[in-house]
Design an enzyme around this catalytic site. Structure first.
Site, PDB file in Angstrom:
ATOM      1  N   GLY A   1       0.835  -1.198   0.000  1.00  0.00           N
ATOM      2  CA  GLY A   1       0.000   0.000   0.000  1.00  0.00           C
ATOM      3  C   GLY A   1       0.866   1.243   0.000  1.00  0.00           C
ATOM      4  O   GLY A   1       1.973   1.228   0.557  1.00  0.00           O
TER       5      GLY A   1
ATOM      6  N   GLN B   1       2.916  10.074   1.052  1.00  0.00           N
ATOM      7  CA  GLN B   1       4.209   9.389   1.169  1.00  0.00           C
ATOM      8  C   GLN B   1       5.134   9.691  -0.005  1.00  0.00           C
ATOM      9  O   GLN B   1       6.342   9.490   0.089  1.00  0.00           O
ATOM     10  CB  GLN B   1       4.012   7.866   1.264  1.00  0.00           C
ATOM     11  CG  GLN B   1       3.320   7.420   2.535  1.00  0.00           C
ATOM     12  CD  GLN B   1       3.181   5.912   2.571  1.00  0.00           C
ATOM     13  OE1 GLN B   1       2.234   5.361   2.027  1.00  0.00           O
ATOM     14  NE2 GLN B   1       4.130   5.234   3.196  1.00  0.00           N
TER      15      GLN B   1
ATOM     16  N   CYS C   1       5.552   0.141   7.306  1.00  0.00           N
ATOM     17  CA  CYS C   1       5.242   1.321   6.493  1.00  0.00           C
ATOM     18  C   CYS C   1       6.478   1.704   5.695  1.00  0.00           C
ATOM     19  O   CYS C   1       7.582   1.749   6.241  1.00  0.00           O
ATOM     20  CB  CYS C   1       4.820   2.478   7.396  1.00  0.00           C
ATOM     21  SG  CYS C   1       4.354   3.954   6.491  1.00  0.00           S
ATOM     22  N   LEU C   2       6.280   1.996   4.411  1.00  0.00           N
ATOM     23  CA  LEU C   2       7.413   2.390   3.567  1.00  0.00           C
ATOM     24  C   LEU C   2       8.024   3.709   4.032  1.00  0.00           C
ATOM     25  O   LEU C   2       9.157   4.010   3.689  1.00  0.00           O
ATOM     26  CB  LEU C   2       6.967   2.498   2.100  1.00  0.00           C
ATOM     27  CG  LEU C   2       6.711   1.150   1.424  1.00  0.00           C
ATOM     28  CD1 LEU C   2       6.022   1.347   0.079  1.00  0.00           C
ATOM     29  CD2 LEU C   2       8.006   0.370   1.262  1.00  0.00           C
TER      30      LEU C   2
ATOM     31  N   HIS D   1      -4.798   1.734   7.445  1.00  0.00           N
ATOM     32  CA  HIS D   1      -3.424   2.256   7.541  1.00  0.00           C
ATOM     33  C   HIS D   1      -3.195   3.371   6.514  1.00  0.00           C
ATOM     34  O   HIS D   1      -2.682   4.443   6.848  1.00  0.00           O
ATOM     35  CB  HIS D   1      -2.436   1.104   7.315  1.00  0.00           C
ATOM     36  CG  HIS D   1      -1.001   1.520   7.268  1.00  0.00           C
ATOM     37  ND1 HIS D   1      -0.077   1.133   8.213  1.00  0.00           N
ATOM     38  CD2 HIS D   1      -0.310   2.278   6.364  1.00  0.00           C
ATOM     39  CE1 HIS D   1       1.101   1.649   7.905  1.00  0.00           C
ATOM     40  NE2 HIS D   1       0.989   2.352   6.782  1.00  0.00           N
ATOM     41  N   GLU D   2      -3.613   3.130   5.264  1.00  0.00           N
ATOM     42  CA  GLU D   2      -3.404   4.128   4.201  1.00  0.00           C
ATOM     43  C   GLU D   2      -4.284   5.349   4.414  1.00  0.00           C
ATOM     44  O   GLU D   2      -3.866   6.478   4.165  1.00  0.00           O
ATOM     45  CB  GLU D   2      -3.667   3.515   2.820  1.00  0.00           C
ATOM     46  CG  GLU D   2      -2.777   2.329   2.445  1.00  0.00           C
ATOM     47  CD  GLU D   2      -1.296   2.594   2.653  1.00  0.00           C
ATOM     48  OE1 GLU D   2      -0.859   3.751   2.528  1.00  0.00           O
ATOM     49  OE2 GLU D   2      -0.567   1.639   2.972  1.00  0.00           O
TER      50      GLU D   2
ATOM     51  N   HIS E   1      -2.776   7.879   6.617  1.00  0.00           N
ATOM     52  CA  HIS E   1      -1.797   8.768   5.971  1.00  0.00           C
ATOM     53  C   HIS E   1      -2.467  10.033   5.438  1.00  0.00           C
ATOM     54  O   HIS E   1      -1.870  11.110   5.445  1.00  0.00           O
ATOM     55  CB  HIS E   1      -1.087   8.057   4.819  1.00  0.00           C
ATOM     56  CG  HIS E   1       0.038   7.152   5.247  1.00  0.00           C
ATOM     57  ND1 HIS E   1       1.135   7.617   5.947  1.00  0.00           N
ATOM     58  CD2 HIS E   1       0.239   5.829   5.062  1.00  0.00           C
ATOM     59  CE1 HIS E   1       1.966   6.585   6.174  1.00  0.00           C
ATOM     60  NE2 HIS E   1       1.437   5.489   5.653  1.00  0.00           N
TER      61      HIS E   1
HETATM   62  C1  QAP Z   1       0.808  -0.827   5.006  1.00  0.00           C
HETATM   63  O1  QAP Z   1       2.955  -1.049   4.145  1.00  0.00           O
HETATM   64  C2  QAP Z   1       0.548  -2.122   5.750  1.00  0.00           C
HETATM   65  O2  QAP Z   1       9.603  -1.576   6.736  1.00  0.00           O
HETATM   66  C3  QAP Z   1       1.629  -0.993   3.757  1.00  0.00           C
HETATM   67  O3  QAP Z   1      11.637  -2.171   5.071  1.00  0.00           O
HETATM   68  C4  QAP Z   1       1.572  -3.026   6.004  1.00  0.00           C
HETATM   69  O4  QAP Z   1       3.649  -1.852   2.171  1.00  0.00           O
HETATM   70  C5  QAP Z   1      -0.687  -2.387   6.218  1.00  0.00           C
HETATM   71  C6  QAP Z   1       7.721  -2.114   3.670  1.00  0.00           C
HETATM   72  C7  QAP Z   1       1.303  -4.211   6.684  1.00  0.00           C
HETATM   73  C8  QAP Z   1      -0.944  -3.568   6.891  1.00  0.00           C
HETATM   74  C9  QAP Z   1       0.038  -4.486   7.115  1.00  0.00           C
HETATM   75  C10 QAP Z   1       8.025  -1.824   4.978  1.00  0.00           C
HETATM   76  C11 QAP Z   1       8.763  -2.417   2.815  1.00  0.00           C
HETATM   77  C12 QAP Z   1       6.348  -2.081   3.150  1.00  0.00           C
HETATM   78  C13 QAP Z   1       9.321  -1.858   5.440  1.00  0.00           C
HETATM   79  C14 QAP Z   1       3.938  -1.541   3.295  1.00  0.00           C
HETATM   80  C15 QAP Z   1      10.370  -2.163   4.568  1.00  0.00           C
HETATM   81  C16 QAP Z   1      10.081  -2.441   3.258  1.00  0.00           C
HETATM   82  C17 QAP Z   1       5.289  -1.617   3.855  1.00  0.00           C
HETATM   83 CO    CO Z   2       2.300   3.620   5.643  1.00  0.00          CO
END
Ligand code: QAP
Ligand code: CO
Length: 201
Positions: free
Chosen positions: A64, A69, A125-126, A167-168, A171
């Site tokens: 996401g 972001q 989270c990215l 989550h999104e 943001h």
């Molecule tokens: C939000 O997050 C989410 O730390 C999206 O080193 C995530 O795509 C909602 C990511 C999980 C619910 C459950 C995070 C990539 C990606 C990192 C993501 C990383 C590389 C996060």
């Molecule tokens: Co995020």
């Protein structure tokens, strides 16, 4: 449960991510704290922004990504919780990742309604790379949103899709998932993240 958004099914039939890699802003960038503005113009620029956001999300890789972001304070997020990522070795011996089973989703001006139940899910989270923690969210939600042509839709979401949408959507309100934790956990994880960031990792 695989949720598809009918309007994108035809448009994304032969989808393969392409576009421009956008810069992802990381915590504590001020853009992540702003409340995003509703989208009013449903034009070609909006479509290319959505495609570039999807491209950037798949490259990261993530499931996401919200417009703030990538430095754009508008009420847009993209998502794909279904795609597969496989490590492959090219003919020349170098490694790469091959992505398949795309199910891109785009939410514009989303509104979450009718929150039901409770779920604990480990989020990342990215914009806070390397930090993962359990967050409590509503288990099931209804989401009203517009597609990139401006048409209105409502879907029901549960499990990961529900968590990811919440989550999104946070943001768009200037909220990073760390804000949903106890003060103690939040401060601990923030300090750890900022220390790592300072070291350039
Ligand atoms: C939000 O997050 C989410 O730390 C999206 O080193 C995530 O795509 C909602 C990511 C999980 C619910 C459950 C995070 C990539 C990606 C990192 C993501 C990383 C590389 C996060
Ligand atoms: Co995020």
């Amino acid at each position: 449960m695989k949720t598809t958004i009918a309007v994108y099914e035809e448009a994304f039939k032969d989808f393969s991510p392409s576009g421009e890699l956008l810069k992802i802003f990381t915590y504590p960038s001020p853009i992540l704290k702003k409340v995003a503005k509703p989208v009013e113009d449903f034009n070609e620029d909006l479509k290319s922004l959505c495609l570039n956001m999807l491209y950037t999300m798949y490259k990261a890789p993530g499931i996401g990504l919200a417009a703030p972001q990538v430095g754009i304070s508008e009420r847009i997020f993209v998502m794909d919780i279904d795609y597969k990522r496989e490590a492959v070795t090219r003919a020349d011996g170098t490694n790469d990742y091959q992505l398949s089973h795309f199910n891109p989703m785009i939410f514009i001006n989303p509104v979450i309604e009718n929150k039901r139940g409770e779920i604990l899910y480990q989020e990342g989270c990215l914009s806070v790379p390397g930090v993962y923690e359990d967050v409590k969210r509503a288990e099931e939600i209804s989401v009203k949103f517009q597609d990139w042509d401006g048409n209105h839709h409502t879907i029901e979401a549960n499990e990961l899709l529900s968590v990811c949408i919440q989550h999104e959507n946070d943001h768009l309100e200037g909220i990073v998932f760390l804000e949903r934790l106890s003060m103690l956990k939040k401060n601990l994880l923030m300090k750890k993240f900022l220390k790592k960031k300072k070291k350039g990792k």
